[in-house]
Design a protein around this motif. Sequence first.
Motif, PDB file in Angstrom:
ATOM      1  N   PHE A 225       0.825  -1.211   0.000  1.00  0.00           N
ATOM      2  CA  PHE A 225       0.000   0.000   0.000  1.00  0.00           C
ATOM      3  C   PHE A 225       0.857   1.257   0.000  1.00  0.00           C
ATOM      4  O   PHE A 225       0.369   2.340  -0.303  1.00  0.00           O
TER       5      PHE A 225
ATOM      6  N   GLY B  57       7.426  -1.849  -7.011  1.00  0.00           N
ATOM      7  CA  GLY B  57       6.581  -1.729  -8.194  1.00  0.00           C
ATOM      8  C   GLY B  57       5.522  -2.796  -8.330  1.00  0.00           C
ATOM      9  O   GLY B  57       4.685  -2.714  -9.224  1.00  0.00           O
TER      10      GLY B  57
ATOM     11  N   PRO C 286      -0.309  -4.183  -4.708  1.00  0.00           N
ATOM     12  CA  PRO C 286      -0.753  -5.045  -3.602  1.00  0.00           C
ATOM     13  C   PRO C 286      -1.467  -6.304  -4.091  1.00  0.00           C
ATOM     14  O   PRO C 286      -1.315  -7.368  -3.483  1.00  0.00           O
ATOM     15  N   TYR C 287      -2.247  -6.152  -5.198  1.00  0.00           N
ATOM     16  CA  TYR C 287      -3.048  -7.297  -5.636  1.00  0.00           C
ATOM     17  C   TYR C 287      -2.225  -8.357  -6.354  1.00  0.00           C
ATOM     18  O   TYR C 287      -2.752  -9.365  -6.776  1.00  0.00           O
ATOM     19  N   LYS C 288      -0.918  -8.110  -6.515  1.00  0.00           N
ATOM     20  CA  LYS C 288      -0.078  -9.145  -7.109  1.00  0.00           C
ATOM     21  C   LYS C 288       0.956  -9.682  -6.143  1.00  0.00           C
ATOM     22  O   LYS C 288       1.835 -10.443  -6.515  1.00  0.00           O
TER      23      LYS C 288
ATOM     24  N   VAL D 285       1.366 -11.830  -0.351  1.00  0.00           N
ATOM     25  CA  VAL D 285       1.191 -11.628   1.079  1.00  0.00           C
ATOM     26  C   VAL D 285      -0.261 -11.214   1.297  1.00  0.00           C
ATOM     27  O   VAL D 285      -0.874 -10.629   0.415  1.00  0.00           O
ATOM     28  N   ASN D 286      -0.797 -11.552   2.444  1.00  0.00           N
ATOM     29  CA  ASN D 286      -2.145 -11.107   2.757  1.00  0.00           C
ATOM     30  C   ASN D 286      -2.154 -10.477   4.124  1.00  0.00           C
ATOM     31  O   ASN D 286      -1.357 -10.819   4.994  1.00  0.00           O
ATOM     32  N   MET D 287      -3.083  -9.545   4.285  1.00  0.00           N
ATOM     33  CA  MET D 287      -3.072  -8.733   5.491  1.00  0.00           C
ATOM     34  C   MET D 287      -4.387  -8.869   6.225  1.00  0.00           C
ATOM     35  O   MET D 287      -5.451  -8.908   5.617  1.00  0.00           O
TER      36      MET D 287
ATOM     37  N   GLY E 223     -10.879 -13.591  -2.179  1.00  0.00           N
ATOM     38  CA  GLY E 223      -9.516 -13.645  -2.704  1.00  0.00           C
ATOM     39  C   GLY E 223      -9.314 -14.800  -3.670  1.00  0.00           C
ATOM     40  O   GLY E 223      -8.612 -14.668  -4.674  1.00  0.00           O
TER      41      GLY E 223
ATOM     42  N   GLN F  41     -10.625 -13.979  -7.074  1.00  0.00           N
ATOM     43  CA  GLN F  41      -9.752 -13.085  -7.829  1.00  0.00           C
ATOM     44  C   GLN F  41      -8.669 -13.881  -8.542  1.00  0.00           C
ATOM     45  O   GLN F  41      -8.177 -13.471  -9.584  1.00  0.00           O
TER      46      GLN F  41
ATOM     47  N   MET G 154      -7.817  -5.272  -2.521  1.00  0.00           N
ATOM     48  CA  MET G 154      -6.624  -5.311  -3.361  1.00  0.00           C
ATOM     49  C   MET G 154      -5.602  -6.289  -2.789  1.00  0.00           C
ATOM     50  O   MET G 154      -4.927  -6.993  -3.520  1.00  0.00           O
ATOM     51  N   ASP G 155      -5.529  -6.320  -1.469  1.00  0.00           N
ATOM     52  CA  ASP G 155      -4.613  -7.254  -0.815  1.00  0.00           C
ATOM     53  C   ASP G 155      -4.984  -8.688  -1.166  1.00  0.00           C
ATOM     54  O   ASP G 155      -4.124  -9.554  -1.291  1.00  0.00           O
ATOM     55  N   LEU G 156      -6.280  -8.927  -1.365  1.00  0.00           N
ATOM     56  CA  LEU G 156      -6.741 -10.271  -1.706  1.00  0.00           C
ATOM     57  C   LEU G 156      -6.689 -10.524  -3.207  1.00  0.00           C
ATOM     58  O   LEU G 156      -7.221 -11.519  -3.689  1.00  0.00           O
TER      59      LEU G 156
END
Lengths: 381, 272, 303
Positions: free
Chosen positions: A71, A88, A91-93, A96-98, A118, A121, B166-168
């Motif tokens: 982020f 670069g 986040p969506y690539k 890691v997950n938060m 997730g 996606q 986005m994290d997912l």
Amino acid sequence: MKSLGSFRRKFAPWNDPEAKPYISFENVTKKFGDFTAVDDLSLTIYNREFFALLGASGCGKSTLLRMLAGFEEPTSGRILLDGQDLRGIPPYKRPVNMMFQSYALFPHMTVEGNIAFGLRQDGMPKNEIEARVAEMLKLVKLEQFAKRKPHQLSGGQRQRVALARCVAKRPKVLLLDEPLGALDKKLREETQFELMDLQMKLGLTFVVVTHDQEEAMTMADRIAVMDKGKVKQVATPAEVYEAPNSKFVADFIGNVNMFEGTVSTVVPGKVDINVPADKITIRTDATRDCSAGQPVGFAIRPEKIRLSRKEPADTSINAAHGELYDIAYFGDMTVFHVRLESGRIIKAASLNAVRTVDNPLGYDDMVWVNFDTDAGILLTA
Amino acid sequence: MNTTWSRFNIVSLVIGFAFLYLPIVLLVVFSFNESRLVTVWAGFSTKWYVSLFNNKSFIDAAWVTIRVGLISATVATILGTLGALALTRYTRFRGRMLFSAMIYAPLVMPEVITGLSLLLLFVAIGFDRGIWTVTLAHITFTMCFVAVVVQSRLVTFDRSLEEAAMDLGATPVTTFFKVTLPVILPAVVSGWMLAFTLSLDDLVISSFTSGPGATTLPMRIYSQVRLGVTPEINAACTILIAIVAVGVVIASVANKRREVQKARDEQAAARH
Amino acid sequence: MQKLIASVVSRLVISVPYLWMLIFFLIPFIIVFKISLSQVTMAIPPYTPTIDIWAGWQGFINSISQFSWDNYVFLGSDPLYVKAYISSVIIAGISTFLTLLVGYPIAYGMARAPATVRSTLLMLVILPFWTSFLIRVYAWIGILKPEGLLNQFLIWANVIDTPLNILNTNTAVLIGIVYSYLPFLVLPIYSTLEKMDYSLVEAAEDLGCPPITAFWKITFPLSLPGVVAGCFLVFIPAVGEFVIPDLLGGSETLMIGKTLWNEFSANRDWPLSSAVAVVLLALLVVPIVLFQRSEAKAQESEK
């Protein structure tokens, strides 16, 4: 210095020179305008480690986590995950997950929908998604709540949905931002152990951000104590507590009595410190190099201090006389505040190992404070 | 918060609501008057409704109004939502001050000015006035209301929901359609309803920008009113009031039930 | 690639509504200003010079040279217009004050009502706002006419014996504005009062403040942001109001919105009505800017 670390389990890759770091921050700096949130920070985290970033609010721990999640981009320096430079990568690539402090559960989706989000996606086939969601629900014991919406769940259940949602994608690293912050005390203690079990079971790397030192001490393999964008110490919980490397860390973790003085004499293995303010001389193990005349600090935990009415044999070192000023009874232990002649208050704690004591210490009693040469820590920073 | 009625509050509310509703109630009552006079009661009758439905100019105007309302409310909702996003999400871009001024100004701008300026624009570019010019004008002033309604929802929107998406693994565009839009949807829907009613009600801007064959219902009513008060107008007004009232009441009852259900769920959840 | 898409998307989000407002809101004002510098003619469009965008730069210069300030000079010299502007501001000011007098107690009563009925009361205030402005103004004609319902009631109640002449006077215009704009004032005041922490008043009373004093020292100052926003929402559009003075006012009622409409539709003097609009806008710029400031401040504090 001997490591106190490996007492929890035999897991200690940070002591192994051969071990390869899994996550590394290399000279990472992050600025927001004029404000430096993270300041030239380097840090390594190992695979399957439960790592805690501990510090007061505004110390940069959340920024560090958000940079790992993608982020925020570092202003300078780089972050490597499993050998790959993350710069670069959106986040969506990132693998890691938060888990967010607010949980950030999607209010318009059911528990199932949240957990499956997730996976969808990633374009996972439908039947696999179903299987994985079922597995996750079982893992967090929420099978009968699959069709509920987030607002129909209690705080603890929401926390578990949030956890299931970010674990579902089997990320390389799980990031947890104050994971227990929104829970009440009792639930928090239970959940701490659940999180630890889950981490062992899944074999994932956990990076958790917290301002609660007890939480960090209980759960983490290693703790990074942070202040003003810098890491002050990275060590196991026991090391951080028993062998802090600076006055800041000693003061930040747990209760401590801090003395400021100058080194008077250095004999082999021992150092004598003169504390003029309190008119006492402290003799301690020479755990750090120092020379006569050097200003140093000395930290000692309350539970390492002995109290007695009887005068100790040698009152010239590690001893002081004072009046019992305050007594705080906690059930399992009692904390005494002793006021020295200098006016200084010394905190001493004793475990209430037996139910009744003959002639217990009371208010206004005159007592002696003393401790052993290996009870405290010599601090040069 | 105290939750008891004080006498002063009851009196001020009763007088206030009487003032708000009495004129409308009287208007509705006299639409059922037998007599041609709207002020002297001469018995119940629905004949003015019958004559209204036989009045082709009213029916035509109603169709024009509905078409303009549906198209302009829909376009205004899209543009207004984009405008609200631009205002809340992009805090620095060139001309942001001007942009926010252009969004807020039409909310209070006297309609005669907005109407006149749009008319002169259409004349200057040689756009023939008709139903399309009215629609463009309505989009312009209603999108600002939509933007304000949606913006107030976006301000309280928890950004970590988007970060979580986005994290997912959701791209920004997917995130918008799967998370942001569904969450702000109630505000977008009420923005649409507001735009639709504003378009339905508008007289001044329509009068300036419409041309032959594009008479809206308020314009039709207005020209009739200038000739004199008739029960037929009362009947037309009553129908409009009924449509709007039913819509608003249904919407708010549904909203209230949803809220009550949510509160109950939350209580039940807390007991686990 | 992803970054590129994101930047294209963000540009679209900003530029589409931006361009729309530029074309349909800002440029029209520039055109109004331009036409206010032109002369009226018997043509279509009924003014000269017309800027022919196809005539190129030279054509543009030519038409600029024909611009004149005559319309503004005329506005300043004809007492009718000056009076209309002044009387619009006075009527809007008085009616804003009256709306506040009527609206504040309603907002206060709503905010202090039991929480269970508050949302219903809110709906009841909003409901008339959703019904047509024109209808609400029209409803008053039947009430205020010499042989209307108000006079019938007053004669029946023996308060008066000859009908009052209210319709087609400034009084009727004031009633119409107060009635039509009431929700605009009640809603902002209600929302500030509803958010206010009532324990502040209790604290003041606990410290020895009688309820009336507590209201003036605590409640009212805290509700000021709502009062200010509400007053702007009534005052600014009321200055340019057209429908209410046209339907309820009489020959004595001079309001600039009506004057503009008459110049435009009856006299077909577009340049002059443009000049009237420009002056009206100039008159309203200060309150509009103040209103936007207060809105922006309210938004900041909400964050």
